[in-house]
Every structure is written in structure tokens, then in C-alpha cells.
Design an enzyme around this catalytic site. Structure first.
Site, PDB file in Angstrom:
ATOM      1  N   GLY A  85       5.059  -1.172   2.615  1.00 20.38           N
ATOM      2  CA  GLY A  85       4.307   0.173   2.422  1.00 20.38           C
ATOM      3  C   GLY A  85       4.990   1.222   2.620  1.00 20.38           C
ATOM      4  O   GLY A  85       5.856   1.470   3.041  1.00 20.38           O
ATOM      5  N   HIS A 130       0.990  -1.071   0.134  1.00 22.72           N
ATOM      6  CA  HIS A 130       0.107  -0.001  -0.363  1.00 22.72           C
ATOM      7  C   HIS A 130       0.852   1.160  -0.075  1.00 22.72           C
ATOM      8  O   HIS A 130       1.857   1.330   0.542  1.00 22.72           O
ATOM      9  CB  HIS A 130      -0.814  -0.114   1.191  1.00 22.72           C
ATOM     10  CG  HIS A 130      -0.264   0.149   2.326  1.00 22.72           C
ATOM     11  ND1 HIS A 130       0.002   1.292   3.206  1.00 22.72           N
ATOM     12  CD2 HIS A 130       0.263  -0.889   3.239  1.00 22.72           C
ATOM     13  CE1 HIS A 130       0.877   0.838   4.343  1.00 22.72           C
ATOM     14  NE2 HIS A 130       0.822  -0.323   4.280  1.00 22.72           N
ATOM     15  N   ASP A 131       0.248   2.345  -0.910  1.00 29.65           N
ATOM     16  CA  ASP A 131       0.950   3.562  -0.793  1.00 29.65           C
ATOM     17  C   ASP A 131       2.355   3.830  -1.090  1.00 29.65           C
ATOM     18  O   ASP A 131       3.011   4.695  -0.857  1.00 29.65           O
ATOM     19  CB  ASP A 131       0.791   4.086   0.658  1.00 29.65           C
ATOM     20  CG  ASP A 131      -0.693   4.421   1.223  1.00 29.65           C
ATOM     21  OD1 ASP A 131      -1.519   4.873   0.591  1.00 29.65           O
ATOM     22  OD2 ASP A 131      -1.006   3.742   2.096  1.00 29.65           O
TER      23      ASP A 131
END
Length: 260
Positions: free
Chosen positions: A136, A118-119
Site C-alpha cells: 500500500g 491500495h492507494d
């Protein structure tokens, strides 16, 4: 061309000349640009935004829910640029409320079994080798090459034109133009082959080499090395990129080789 054996939500936005093979799954909140190829058994979930000219190979899962216990179902995305290839069984998770999106840029190659959490922000012309595991909120800049089996800790930043040895465990920021390897990882020189392939002149290469000698081989701490680089070298794109990266590093940069 869409196979009748694919499961494509009618509200998904599919561009022109997109080939969708049998047993593909595409959910509702998906946008796919023109001239893409989605191979059999790829799964593209809500929040995926895929540019034109991309190839998504069998078993890849794009825009899966983040593996982050803080994720609370917020609406987020995965954004993939143009002409990027996602090979077999790659997983790319969508963002969280931290940044709202996971980004993979233009003209990237993500090889089989890699994971992008994520991200993350992966810029243009990046190559991620087989089975790399990227945690992440990692940032990887243009023209970086992460060789197979590498593990990248969350929040790490990897700058432009970097080459990382396969199987590396990366917990520190990697400054631009460098060649990184050994175990534990250290600075092993500059990425001369990559720089020459991308048109860097001899003068640019020699300047980069000299700056890193000041940083890593003169026995200076980072603060003193930064001061020397600022005073001894005229401003240039290369000098300023190195300086700004080091100054902005929150995790600290990779150390120099003890052999130097």
C-alpha cells in the site's frame, strides 16, 4: 461489442468501440473509455475508472476492496490512464480514506500475476514485471521498470528512470536514474541503457554518473554528500531531481555497494 454472456451492469458507463468478451463481470460504478478490450473472465468492480485504449486480460480483478483492516467501506476508486495494458490475473485494489484512490498512469504495462495494493500511485510509462507484489501507498514515477518477482514494502518511493533487478526486496526509497540489484539490494550504477533509449545526451549521463559518485563512492554521509552536490554542481533538471528526492525521503534511500 459486448458478448451476451458478459455480466455488465446497465448503469456502468462504457465508451465507444469497447470489446467485452464472454464471462466478463462489470459492476455498476464503473467507467471505461473508448477503444478498450476487456478479455474473458476479467472482473471490474465498483470504483474502477479506466481510460481509453486499455486492455484488461483474463483473470484480472480491477478495483477490489483493499486488503487493509482499516478500510471501512468508504467510497474510493482505481484510476487507470490511457493505453495501459493489464495482463492475466493482475489485481489492483482501490484506495482507502488515506488517499481515496489507487492510480495507474498512461502507457503502463502491468504483467501477469502482479498485485498493486491500495492507494498506490504508478505514474506513466511504467513496466511492472510478472508476479511483482506492491504494498500500500507505494509511489513509482515515470519510466521506472520493476522486474519480475520484486517485493515492494509499503510507503516506498521509486523515482524516474529506475531499473530494478528481478526478485528484489525493496524497503528503501530508490532515487532517480539508478540501476538497483543484488541481495540485499544496493545501488549498482545508473540506468545508462534506459537513459540513452529515452534520448538523454552524453553530457546528461556523465553528470548523473558524477553526482552518484559523490553520493555513493566518496565516503560521505548523506548530509555531507547533499552539501557537496549542491555546491559542486550547477542547478539542472537532473541534479535538482536527485537532490529533491533524497531530501524528501522519509524511509531513507538504498545504500551503495560495499564493493565500491
Amino acid at each position: 461489442m459486448q458478448s451476451p454472456l458478459a455480466v455488465v451492469h446497465p448503469n456502468a458507463i462504457i465508451g465507444k468501440n469497447v470489446t467485452i468478451d464472454p464471462f466478463v463481470v462489470i459492476e455498476e460504478d464503473v467507467v471505461i473509455g473508448d477503444n478498450c478490450r476487456i478479455f474473458s473472465h476479467a472482473v471490474i468492480l465498483d470504483g474502477a475508472r479506466i481510460g481509453s485504449g486499455c486492455q484488461i486480460f483474463p483473470g484480472a480483478v480491477i478495483s477490489g476492496i483493499p486488503q487493509d483492516l482499516k478500510f471501512a467501506g468508504e467510497k474510493t476508486t482505481v484510476e487507470i490512464g490511457n493505453n495501459t495494458t493489464i495482463r492475466e490475473c493482475v489485481t489492483i485494489n482501490r484506495g482507502t480514506k488515506s488517499k481515496g484512490r489507487t492510480v495507474v498512469g498512461n502507457d503502463c504495462l502491468v504483467m501477469a500475476y502482479a498485485h498493486i495494493a491500495h492507494d498506490c500511485v504508478i505514474k506513466d510509462f511504467v513496466i511492472i514485471g510478472n508476479s511483482c507484489q506492491i504494498a500500500g501507498e507505494v509511489e513509482i514515477a515515470d519510466h521506472a521498470i520493476i522486474s519480475g518477482g520484486s517485493l515492494i514494502h509499503q510507503f516506498v518511493r521509486i523515482s524516474q528512470h529506475v531499473m530494478v533487478q528481478g526478485g528484489s526486496r525493496i524497503g528503501k526509497d530508490i532515487p532517480p536514474y539508478t540501476l538497483i540489484g543484488r541481495d540485499p539490494i544496493v545501488y549498482c550504477g545508473i540506468n545508462i541503457v534506459g537513459l540513452r533509449r529515452r534520448g538523454f545526451t552524453n553530457e546528461q549521463v556523465f553528470l548523473i554518473q558524477d553526482i552518484y559518485r559523490t553520493l555513493y563512492t566518496r565516503g560521505l554521509n548523506n548530509t555531507d554528500a547533499i552539501n557537496c552536490i549542491e555546491t559542486e554542481y550547477a542547478p539542472s533538471v537532473e541534479r535538482d531531481l536527485i537532490l529533491n528526492f533524497i531530501k524528501s525521503s522519509k524511509r531513507g534511500i538504498v545504500r551503495g555497494s560495499i564493493d565500491e
